[in-house]
Write a protein that holds these residues in place. Structure first.
Motif, short mmCIF file in Angstrom:
data_model
loop_
_atom_site.label_atom_id
_atom_site.label_comp_id
_atom_site.label_asym_id
_atom_site.label_seq_id
_atom_site.Cartn_x
_atom_site.Cartn_y
_atom_site.Cartn_z
N THR A 31 0.83 -1.20 0.00
CA THR A 31 0.00 0.00 0.00
C THR A 31 0.87 1.26 0.00
O THR A 31 2.04 1.21 0.37
N ASP A 32 0.26 2.39 -0.43
CA ASP A 32 0.99 3.67 -0.34
C ASP A 32 0.41 4.52 0.78
O ASP A 32 0.84 5.65 1.00
N GLN A 33 -0.58 4.00 1.51
CA GLN A 33 -1.22 4.75 2.59
C GLN A 33 -0.40 4.68 3.88
O GLN A 33 0.53 3.89 3.99
N LEU A 34 -0.81 5.46 4.86
CA LEU A 34 -0.11 5.50 6.14
C LEU A 34 -0.64 4.46 7.13
O LEU A 34 -0.10 4.27 8.19
N TYR A 35 -1.73 3.81 6.77
CA TYR A 35 -2.33 2.82 7.67
C TYR A 35 -2.69 1.60 6.83
O TYR A 35 -2.65 1.62 5.61
N LEU A 36 -3.03 0.53 7.52
CA LEU A 36 -3.37 -0.73 6.83
C LEU A 36 -4.71 -0.58 6.13
O LEU A 36 -5.72 -0.27 6.78
N THR A 37 -4.73 -0.76 4.80
CA THR A 37 -5.98 -0.68 4.06
C THR A 37 -6.13 -1.90 3.18
O THR A 37 -5.15 -2.50 2.73
N PHE A 38 -7.38 -2.27 2.97
CA PHE A 38 -7.65 -3.37 2.05
C PHE A 38 -8.94 -3.09 1.32
O PHE A 38 -9.92 -2.72 1.94
N PRO A 39 -9.01 -3.25 0.04
CA PRO A 39 -7.87 -3.52 -0.85
C PRO A 39 -6.97 -2.31 -1.01
O PRO A 39 -7.43 -1.19 -0.83
N PRO A 40 -5.69 -2.51 -1.34
CA PRO A 40 -4.77 -1.38 -1.48
C PRO A 40 -5.19 -0.50 -2.65
O PRO A 40 -5.72 -0.99 -3.66
N THR A 41 -5.00 0.80 -2.51
CA THR A 41 -5.41 1.72 -3.57
C THR A 41 -4.37 1.83 -4.67
O THR A 41 -4.69 1.76 -5.84
N ARG A 42 -3.09 1.97 -4.27
CA ARG A 42 -2.04 2.04 -5.28
C ARG A 42 -0.84 1.22 -4.85
O ARG A 42 -0.54 1.10 -3.66
N PHE A 43 -0.17 0.65 -5.82
CA PHE A 43 0.99 -0.19 -5.52
C PHE A 43 2.19 0.69 -5.17
O PHE A 43 2.51 1.64 -5.86
N ALA A 44 2.85 0.34 -4.03
CA ALA A 44 4.04 1.08 -3.64
C ALA A 44 4.93 0.19 -2.80
O ALA A 44 4.47 -0.79 -2.20
N LEU A 45 6.21 0.49 -2.77
CA LEU A 45 7.15 -0.29 -1.97
C LEU A 45 7.66 0.53 -0.78
O LEU A 45 8.63 0.14 -0.13
N ARG A 46 6.94 1.65 -0.45
CA ARG A 46 7.49 2.56 0.55
C ARG A 46 7.64 1.90 1.91
O ARG A 46 8.55 2.21 2.67
N TRP A 47 6.76 0.92 2.26
CA TRP A 47 6.84 0.30 3.59
C TRP A 47 7.98 -0.71 3.69
O TRP A 47 8.51 -0.94 4.76
N TYR A 48 8.33 -1.28 2.53
CA TYR A 48 9.53 -2.13 2.51
C TYR A 48 10.75 -1.26 2.74
O TYR A 48 11.65 -1.61 3.51
N ALA A 49 10.76 -0.11 2.06
CA ALA A 49 11.87 0.83 2.22
C ALA A 49 11.94 1.31 3.67
O ALA A 49 13.01 1.37 4.28
N SER A 50 10.76 1.55 4.24
CA SER A 50 10.70 2.03 5.63
C SER A 50 11.28 1.00 6.60
O SER A 50 12.04 1.33 7.50
N ALA A 51 10.90 -0.28 6.39
CA ALA A 51 11.42 -1.34 7.26
C ALA A 51 12.94 -1.42 7.11
O ALA A 51 13.67 -1.57 8.09
N TRP A 52 13.41 -1.30 5.88
CA TRP A 52 14.84 -1.40 5.58
C TRP A 52 15.61 -0.27 6.27
O TRP A 52 16.73 -0.47 6.73
N GLU A 53 14.97 0.91 6.37
CA GLU A 53 15.65 2.06 6.96
C GLU A 53 15.69 2.02 8.48
O GLU A 53 16.50 2.69 9.11
#
Lengths: 356, 272
Positions: free
Chosen positions: B41-63
């Motif tokens: 998801t590209d949102q700031l909270y858990l949503t279903f179904p996701p609105t747009r595909f993004a990898l920002r939370w993977y990046a966030s975990a990595w950081e």
């Protein structure tokens, strides 16, 4: 050629808790002898072999190889070769690596190992098979690899536990011939366990008949067949018509008149005590006319079985006494018909008189 | 085409079977799908179904160094657990299958027992023990806890491998001049290597996914991935959790595929 080692069992016995696998057994096997242990399963023959290999510590008694006590020696120091029923080849090693295994364990130099492996492969006629995996070989070929592996370090003593048990009949007979040849060439003492009496008789110099954890009788196959000491040996080797003796009266020197539980009275050579009388099927003559023998009975053919080279008749000579009679046959032999009234006969010396 | 199963089940049975299959998919597979989808998801909270595909939370975990440290902890603890369970499980399997002593047989059930026991009970037992030993919160404490629950898996796979071939192979090696150690090294070990490796992979996977024991036995310095996930769930629910969960899922699946491939390759090999 290796000099074979002598083996001696001195009062060897084995108990598993309350179960007796082997009763105290004493036996001496000479250097270079091909000695077979023959008996039904559970008769203690494999237990006896296990005490020589070192897998089974005897409860009592000692095992001696070349006169030295090995009872407490671990298997890997005994310098014995062993061939197992299912070959026990290492499936993850090639044929050549399998044969090299005992040489590697002995830390022989690499060149020496290669030379000996080649020679062993030649000996069992598998020269081109060194690079194969055991699973790619037939049963007979696997058995030859097992043989090569057990012999490549020239052990003076070879143990074989039903080595041909997993092969079909034709191949088994071929391998018997090959093993005898192998024994002549190698010269090692061979202790051979089998439940097949023909196999034992065909190969062994001497054999021991085992039953219920004890040796019933030991000697050359021909002697055991001709002069069994008890009914178990008489029945186990070949066939025997067994009649139970109820009374034995001496009629002349070494001759007895026997009355039997089954009915017929007969003349036999022997001396008391007389418990049973055994007559081999091939020692009995059969004809429609009366037979000129010391024992002659009238009877009726109740069964006919054709086997290669001979015919076996079952002849009823009394209400509960049917004798097995075997006659050699070829293409010209006239076969007596079923239900025919016949005479069967044998001489007094053809019947064996045994205590039990 | 009317299969045999259809003939036996009848129409009602077929509908029942379809419902069962649907329920299976819904309850077992759907949550996994939901988690995976939510992680992108590209949102700031858990949503279903996701609105747009993004990898920002993977990046966030990595950081976030805490996630990385937890992952590294999990890998270290998993590896140590796998090694310890392989050693203990193999020795126990050897004792039970090759020991030749009848009194050893019940020992097999004893080794397997921790697999049946709820982890919380093992944790309650181990926690005060580790405190007494001064090990609480250490790597050793978590590795010991995980080894208790992972050893049964190694034991089962290695015991199966040992029972799968003729003991005569080892007897043959003995007569051919190999002592006890060399028989193990050159015969037993090659024969059970597959089972050993599979057991080790399972042991690692168990440790990698384990939460309860980690909660009781790990400390801030030694926290594992599942433990950190748990903490985040209780405090701040961000899509990072979904991203990390998806990564754990992928890694575990990879391990299972590796184990399964090994198992199949072993099965294809002709019997000795």
């Amino acid at each position: 050629m290796t000099r074979g080692a002598s083996v001696e069992f001195a009062g060897v016995s084995k108990q598993y808790g309350l179960v007796t696998a082997l009763r105290p057994t004493s036996l001496v096997i000479a250097q270079g002898e091909f000695f077979a242990f023959l008996g039904p399963s559970g008769s203690g023959k494999s237990t006896l072999l296990g005490t020589v290999a070192g897998f089974i510590p005897p409860s009592e008694g000692r095992v001696l190889i070349e006169g030295s006590d090995v009872t407490a020696m671990p298997p890997h120091r005994r310098n014995i070769g062993m061939v197992f029923q299912n070959y026990a080849l290492f499936p993850y090693l090639t044929v050549a690596q399998n044969i090299a295994f005992p040489l590697r364990m002995r830390r022989l130099p690499r060149g020496e190992i290669a030379r000996r492996v080649d020679r062993a492969l030649e000996m069992v006629r598998l020269g081109d098979f060194g690079g194969r995996m055991p699973a790619q070989l037939s049963g007979g070929q696997q058995q030859r690899v097992a043989l090569a592996r057990a012999a490549v370090y020239d052990p003076p003593l070879l143990l074989m536990d039903e080595p041909l048990g997993a092969l079909d009949k034709t191949l088994r007979e071929e391998m018997q011939e090959e093993l005898r040849q192998f024994h002549r060439v190698v010269g090692a003492t061979i202790l051979y366990v089998t439940h097949d009496q023909q196999e034992a008789a065909a190969m062994a110099d001497r054999m021991a008949i085992m039953n219920h954890g004890a040796v019933e009788q030991a000697g050359p196959p021909r002697d055991l067949y001709a002069r069994p000491e008890n009914s178990f040996v008489a029945r186990f080797l070949g066939e025997a018509n067994v009649l139970r003796v109820v009374a034995a009266d001496p009629v002349a020197a070494g001759r007895l008149h026997l009355r039997t539980e089954e009915g017929p009275a007969l003349l036999a050579c022997g001396s008391p005590p007389a418990g049973i009388a055994c007559i081999r099927p091939e020692d009995i003559a059969i004809a429609e006319a009366p037979i000129e023998r010391e024992n002659c009975f009238r009877g009726r053919i109740v069964d006919i079985v054709h086997v290669a080279g001979s015919i076996r008749y079952s002849v009823a000579i009394a209400a509960n006494c049917t004798l097995s009679v075997r006659v050699r046959s070829d293409r010209r032999t006239a076969v007596l018909p079923m239900d025919a009234a016949v005479h069967v006969g044998w001489d007094a010396q053809d019947a064996l008189v045994l205590p039990s | 085409m009317m299969g045999r199963a259809d003939a036996v089940l009848g129409v009602a049975g077929r509908i029942g079977a379809a419902v069962l299959l649907a329920a299976f998919v819904l309850f077992l597979v759907a949550p996994v799908v939901v988690i995976v989808l939510m992680s992108f998801t590209d949102q700031l909270y858990l949503t279903f179904p996701p609105t747009r595909f993004a990898l920002r939370w993977y990046a966030s975990a990595w950081e976030q160094s805490r996630w990385l440290r937890a992952a590294w902890n999990s890998i270290q603890i998993g590896t140590a657990t796998a090694l310890a369970s392989v050693a203990l499980g193999t020795l126990s399997a050897l004792a039970v299958t090759r020991g030749g002593r009848r009194w050893l047989l019940p020992f097999g059930s004893l080794v397997v027992a921790p697999m049946m026991l709820p982890h919380v009970i093992i944790a309650i037992g181990l926690y005060p023990t580790m405190l007494d030993l001064g090990l609480s919160g250490s790597y050793a404490a978590v590795v010991i806890g995980h080894t208790v629950v992972a050893t049964p898996l190694v034991f089962t796979t290695v015991a199966a491998a040992l029972r799968g071939y003729d003991h005569a192979l080892e007897l043959a090696a003995r007569t051919l001049g190999a002592n006890g150690w060399r028989t193990f090294r050159f015969v037993t070990l090659p024969m059970i290597a597959g089972g050993l490796l599979i057991g080790g992979i399972f042991a690692f996977a168990v440790s990698f996914d384990e939460l309860m024991l980690a909660l009781f036995l790990a400390g801030p310095r030694t926290e594992t991935l599942p433990r950190l996930l748990w903490e985040h769930l209780a405090q701040s629910v961000t899509p990072t959790i979904a991203a990390v969960a998806t990564l754990i899922l992928a890694f575990t699946l990879l391990l299972l595929v590796a184990a399964e491939t090994l198992r199949r390759r072993k099965a294809v090999e002709p019997p000795p």
